[in-house]
Design a protein around this motif. Structure first.
Motif, PDB file in Angstrom:
ATOM      1  N   UNK A 109       0.790  -1.269   0.259  1.00 46.38           N
ATOM      2  CA  UNK A 109      -0.410   0.150   0.137  1.00 46.38           C
ATOM      3  C   UNK A 109       0.852   1.333  -0.114  1.00 46.38           C
ATOM      4  N   UNK A 110       2.020   1.519   0.365  1.00 50.43           N
ATOM      5  CA  UNK A 110       3.806   2.384   0.436  1.00 50.43           C
ATOM      6  C   UNK A 110       3.142   2.852  -0.710  1.00 50.43           C
ATOM      7  N   UNK A 111       2.905   4.454  -1.526  1.00 54.06           N
ATOM      8  CA  UNK A 111       3.699   5.123  -2.699  1.00 54.06           C
ATOM      9  C   UNK A 111       4.191   6.249  -1.739  1.00 54.06           C
ATOM     10  N   UNK A 112       5.433   5.938  -2.763  1.00 58.35           N
ATOM     11  CA  UNK A 112       6.846   7.196  -2.199  1.00 58.35           C
ATOM     12  C   UNK A 112       6.608   8.333  -2.876  1.00 58.35           C
ATOM     13  N   UNK A 113       7.411   9.330  -2.205  1.00 51.88           N
ATOM     14  CA  UNK A 113       7.162  10.615  -2.822  1.00 51.88           C
ATOM     15  C   UNK A 113       9.133  10.380  -3.551  1.00 51.88           C
ATOM     16  N   UNK A 114       8.052  10.018  -4.499  1.00 56.89           N
ATOM     17  CA  UNK A 114       9.183   9.896  -5.561  1.00 56.89           C
ATOM     18  C   UNK A 114       8.565   9.844  -6.913  1.00 56.89           C
ATOM     19  N   UNK A 115       9.253  10.129  -8.001  1.00 52.85           N
ATOM     20  CA  UNK A 115       8.700  10.418  -9.136  1.00 52.85           C
ATOM     21  C   UNK A 115       8.103   8.904  -9.966  1.00 52.85           C
ATOM     22  N   UNK A 116       8.965   8.212  -9.465  1.00 52.53           N
ATOM     23  CA  UNK A 116       8.456   6.201 -10.144  1.00 52.53           C
ATOM     24  C   UNK A 116       7.227   6.237  -9.704  1.00 52.53           C
ATOM     25  N   UNK A 117       6.448   5.209 -10.405  1.00 55.86           N
ATOM     26  CA  UNK A 117       4.993   4.271  -9.288  1.00 55.86           C
ATOM     27  C   UNK A 117       5.947   3.494  -8.448  1.00 55.86           C
ATOM     28  N   UNK A 118       5.586   3.097  -7.263  1.00 52.88           N
ATOM     29  CA  UNK A 118       5.906   2.595  -6.498  1.00 52.88           C
ATOM     30  C   UNK A 118       5.563   0.844  -7.139  1.00 52.88           C
ATOM     31  N   UNK A 119       5.023   1.046  -7.658  1.00 53.45           N
ATOM     32  CA  UNK A 119       4.260  -0.781  -8.952  1.00 53.45           C
ATOM     33  C   UNK A 119       5.605  -0.856  -9.271  1.00 53.45           C
ATOM     34  N   UNK A 120       6.031   0.373 -10.138  1.00 52.26           N
ATOM     35  CA  UNK A 120       7.054   0.160 -11.229  1.00 52.26           C
ATOM     36  C   UNK A 120       8.359  -0.425 -10.745  1.00 52.26           C
ATOM     37  N   UNK A 121       9.211  -0.100  -9.509  1.00 50.33           N
ATOM     38  CA  UNK A 121       9.703   0.450  -8.914  1.00 50.33           C
ATOM     39  C   UNK A 121      10.017  -1.367  -8.110  1.00 50.33           C
ATOM     40  N   UNK A 122       9.050  -1.344  -7.581  1.00 49.18           N
ATOM     41  CA  UNK A 122       9.378  -3.033  -6.759  1.00 49.18           C
ATOM     42  C   UNK A 122       9.448  -4.157  -7.376  1.00 49.18           C
ATOM     43  N   UNK A 123       8.861  -3.972  -9.078  1.00 49.50           N
ATOM     44  CA  UNK A 123       9.742  -5.050  -9.863  1.00 49.50           C
ATOM     45  C   UNK A 123      10.831  -5.042 -10.107  1.00 49.50           C
ATOM     46  N   UNK A 124      11.194  -4.114 -10.320  1.00 46.89           N
ATOM     47  CA  UNK A 124      12.825  -3.307 -10.661  1.00 46.89           C
ATOM     48  C   UNK A 124      13.215  -3.750 -10.183  1.00 46.89           C
ATOM     49  N   UNK A 125      13.336  -3.288  -8.964  1.00 47.78           N
ATOM     50  CA  UNK A 125      14.523  -3.332  -7.977  1.00 47.78           C
ATOM     51  C   UNK A 125      14.292  -4.607  -7.118  1.00 47.78           C
ATOM     52  N   UNK A 126      13.149  -4.885  -5.890  1.00 44.66           N
ATOM     53  CA  UNK A 126      12.388  -5.791  -5.269  1.00 44.66           C
ATOM     54  C   UNK A 126      12.572  -6.935  -6.193  1.00 44.66           C
ATOM     55  N   UNK A 127      12.397  -7.472  -7.297  1.00 45.05           N
ATOM     56  CA  UNK A 127      12.558  -8.724  -7.586  1.00 45.05           C
ATOM     57  C   UNK A 127      13.971  -9.135  -8.886  1.00 45.05           C
ATOM     58  N   UNK A 128      13.626  -7.793 -10.093  1.00 47.77           N
ATOM     59  CA  UNK A 128      14.718  -7.812 -10.619  1.00 47.77           C
ATOM     60  C   UNK A 128      16.453  -8.071 -10.392  1.00 47.77           C
ATOM     61  N   UNK A 129      16.575  -6.087  -9.683  1.00 47.38           N
ATOM     62  CA  UNK A 129      18.006  -6.184  -8.598  1.00 47.38           C
ATOM     63  C   UNK A 129      18.440  -7.219  -7.631  1.00 47.38           C
ATOM     64  N   UNK A 130      17.348  -7.575  -6.992  1.00 43.60           N
ATOM     65  CA  UNK A 130      17.581  -8.358  -5.851  1.00 43.60           C
ATOM     66  C   UNK A 130      18.047  -9.950  -6.014  1.00 43.60           C
ATOM     67  N   UNK A 131      16.878 -10.133  -6.964  1.00 44.94           N
ATOM     68  CA  UNK A 131      17.085 -12.069  -7.713  1.00 44.94           C
ATOM     69  C   UNK A 131      18.168 -12.012  -8.700  1.00 44.94           C
TER      70      UNK A 131
END
Length: 426
Positions: A109-131
Motif C-alpha cells: 500500500x505504500x506510495x513514496x514521494x518519488x517520480x516513479x510508481x511504487x509498483x514499477x520500482x518493486x518489480x525492477x528493484x525487489x524482483x529483478x535487482x535483488x534476485x
C-alpha cells in the motif's frame, strides 16, 4: 570477464557454501523471532521525525524573508525527503514491516514521494535487482543502461560521456529510477508487450505529473497566494527544487557506494537457473559493498551503509542491520571471505573513479579484463600459488586460507613481496 564460477572464485566447496547458508538462515530465524515492539517503535518514531521535518521545512520556506531561512527550510525539506525515500519508502516497499500487519506501512500500500510508481520500482528493484544482483544482462542496475561500470560492457563512443551522464543521473535520480522500469530502448515485438509498455508509460506519466504538480505548482501557488507575491511563489518553487536535488544527489551517492566501488563483483548468467540458496547468499556477499557509518549516517542512508547485509536479508527491518553485520563479518572471517567496506568518501570516490576510467576503451587501461579493481574473474588467479581455488588451512596458525588471503597474496605479489611457501595441512 566477470565471474563465471562463483564457488571456484570464492575458494569454497559446495559443503562450505551449504554451511554458510545454515549460519545465515539461523541469523534470519533469530531476527524474525525477536521482532517486536522495539522495532515498531523505531518505525513510528521515524515517521514522526520525517513528517516533522517536512512540516518544519515548509513552514520555514513559507515565512522566509532571509536567505538563511530559505536554505534552512530547503535543507530540512531535503532531509525529510531523504528519510522518506531511504529509511521509509525503500524499506517499507521491501516488505520489512509487513509483519506488523499495519496497512499504513505495508509493502502493498505504500506510495513514496518519488517520480516513479511504487509498483514499477518493486518489480525492477525487489524482483529483478535483488534476485539477479550484478548478473550481467539481467540486472539493469549495472550501469542503469547509461553508464559503463565494468569492462564486461563493450565500449562505445557514447561512454566518453560517462562523467556527464552520471552527473545528470545524480541530479535527476528520481526520474532515472522512473525511466528504468520502462526500458525505453527495448524493442517490443508482440502486441501484448506493446500494450503493457503503453500502460506502464501512462502510469509513469501520471505519477510524474502528480509529483511535478505537488512540488512545483500547488505548494508554490499556496505560498504565493498566502503572501500575495510572486516572490513567495518563486521561493517555494526553488526551495522544493533544491530539496529534490539534495535528495537525488544523496540517494545516488548511497546506492553507488553499495554497488560500484572496488570489490563489488559482477557475474555472468551461467547457472543462474540452478543457483541454490547458499550460492545466492554468496553472490550477494561478493557483489555488494558497505561503507562505515555511525547511527546518524546509517539512518540517513536508510541503513544501506550495510548494503551487504541488506542484500542478504532484503526483507528484514533496516534497524537490525548493524547487529546483523557483526555476525556476517564473523562468517566472512571464518571462511576467509572479503567483507568489502570503507569510509563513505572513499567508497564514493572509487565509484566515480571507475566511471571516469571506463569512459575510455580498454586499450587505454592498465589492468586486464580479469584482474581490475572493478572487473574480476577466477582467471585473475591463473598465474601463481593463488590458482588453487579451494580453501586450505595455514599450518602455522590453523586458520583457513581462502579468497581474502588469495587477494592479499595477489596484491603483495604485484608489489614484489616474496612468500615462503608452506605445504597445506593434510
Amino acid at each position: 570477464m566477470a565471474i563465471k564460477d562463483i564457488p571456484e572464485y570464492a575458494h569454497l566447496t559446495d559443503e562450505d557454501i551449504a554451511a554458510i547458508a545454515v549460519e545465515l538462515d539461523q541469523i534470519r530465524a533469530d531476527i524474525e523471532a525477536d521482532r517486536g515492539e522495539r522495532d515498531a517503535r523505531y518505525l513510528r518514531n521515524t515517521i514522526r521525525l520525517q513528517r516533522g521535518l517536512e512540516l518544519g521545512g515548509r513552514a520555514l520556506i513559507f515565512g522566509s524573508r532571509k536567505r538563511s531561512l530559505w536554505w534552512t527550510g530547503a535543507a530540512a525539506l531535503g532531509t525529510a525527503k531523504i528519510i522518506e525515500n531511504m529509511e521509509l519508502g525503500h524499506n517499507v516497499m521491501h516488505g520489512q514491516w509487513d509483519w506488523m500487519n499495519d496497512p499504513e506501512v505495508h509493502s502493498t500500500s505504500w506510495e513514496w514521494d518519488n517520480a516513479g510508481p511504487s509498483a514499477h520500482w518493486k518489480h525492477q528493484h525487489n524482483f529483478i535487482h535483488h534476485k539477479y544482483t550484478n548478473v550481467l544482462g539481467m540486472d539493469d542496475d549495472v550501469g542503469y543502461g547509461l553508464l559503463r561500470v565494468t569492462r564486461d560492457q563493450r565500449w562505445r563512443p557514447f561512454y566518453l560521456g560517462n562523467l556527464l551522464w552520471n552527473t545528470m543521473l545524480m541530479l535527476g535520480f528520481e526520474y532515472g529510477v522512473a525511466a528504468q522500469h520502462l526500458e525505453l530502448g527495448k524493442k517490443r515485438k508482440t502486441e501484448e508487450a506493446k500494450i503493457a509498455f503503453q500502460k506502464d508509460l501512462r502510469d509513469a506519466g501520471t505519477k510524474i505529473g502528480k509529483q511535478i504538480a505537488k512540488d512545483y505548482v500547488v505548494y508554490p501557488a499556496l505560498v504565493g497566494g498566502a503572501t500575495r507575491s510572486r516572490r513567495g511563489f518563486r521561493k517555494a518553487l526553488t526551495a522544493n527544487l533544491m530539496a529534490n536535488v539534495i535528495r537525488n544527489i544523496w540517494t545516488n551517492a548511497v546506492i553507488f557506494c553499495g554497488h560500484f566501488p572496488d570489490g563489488a563483483e559482477k557475474f555472468t548468467k551461467r547457472d543462474m537457473d540452478v543457483e541454490n540458496q547458499g550460492q545466492w547468499y554468496l553472490r550477494q556477499m561478493l557483489g555488494s559493498a558497505n561503507f562505515r557509518s555511525g547511527p546518524v549516517l546509517g539512518f540517513l542512508s536508510g541503513n544501506l551503509s550495510y548494503q551487504i547485509e541488506h542484500h542478504i536479508f532484503p526483507d528484514l527491518p533496516s534497524n537490525r542491520l548493524p547487529e546483523i553485520s557483526v555476525r556476517v563479518q564473523a562468517i566472512c572471517a571464518e571462511y576467509d571471505l572479503p567483507y568489502t567496506t570503507g569510509s563513505f568518501p572513499v567508497q564514493y570516490a572509487k565509484s566515480w573513479r571507475t566511471i571516469a576510467k571506463l569512459s575510455l576503451p580498454n586499450k587505454y587501461l592498465k589492468a586486464t579484463s580479469d584482474d581490475a579493481p572493478e572487473t574480476a574473474s577466477e582467471l585473475r588467479f591463473k598465474d601463481g600459488p593463488e590458482q588453487h581455488l579451494v580453501s586450505t588451512v595455514d599450518p602455522r596458525t590453523g586458520r583457513r586460507r581462502g579468497l581474502k588471503s588469495a587477494l592479499t597474496r595477489l596484491r603483495d605479489r604485484r608489489r614484489g613481496v616474496v612468500y615462503l611457501e608452506t605445504r597445506p595441512a593434510a
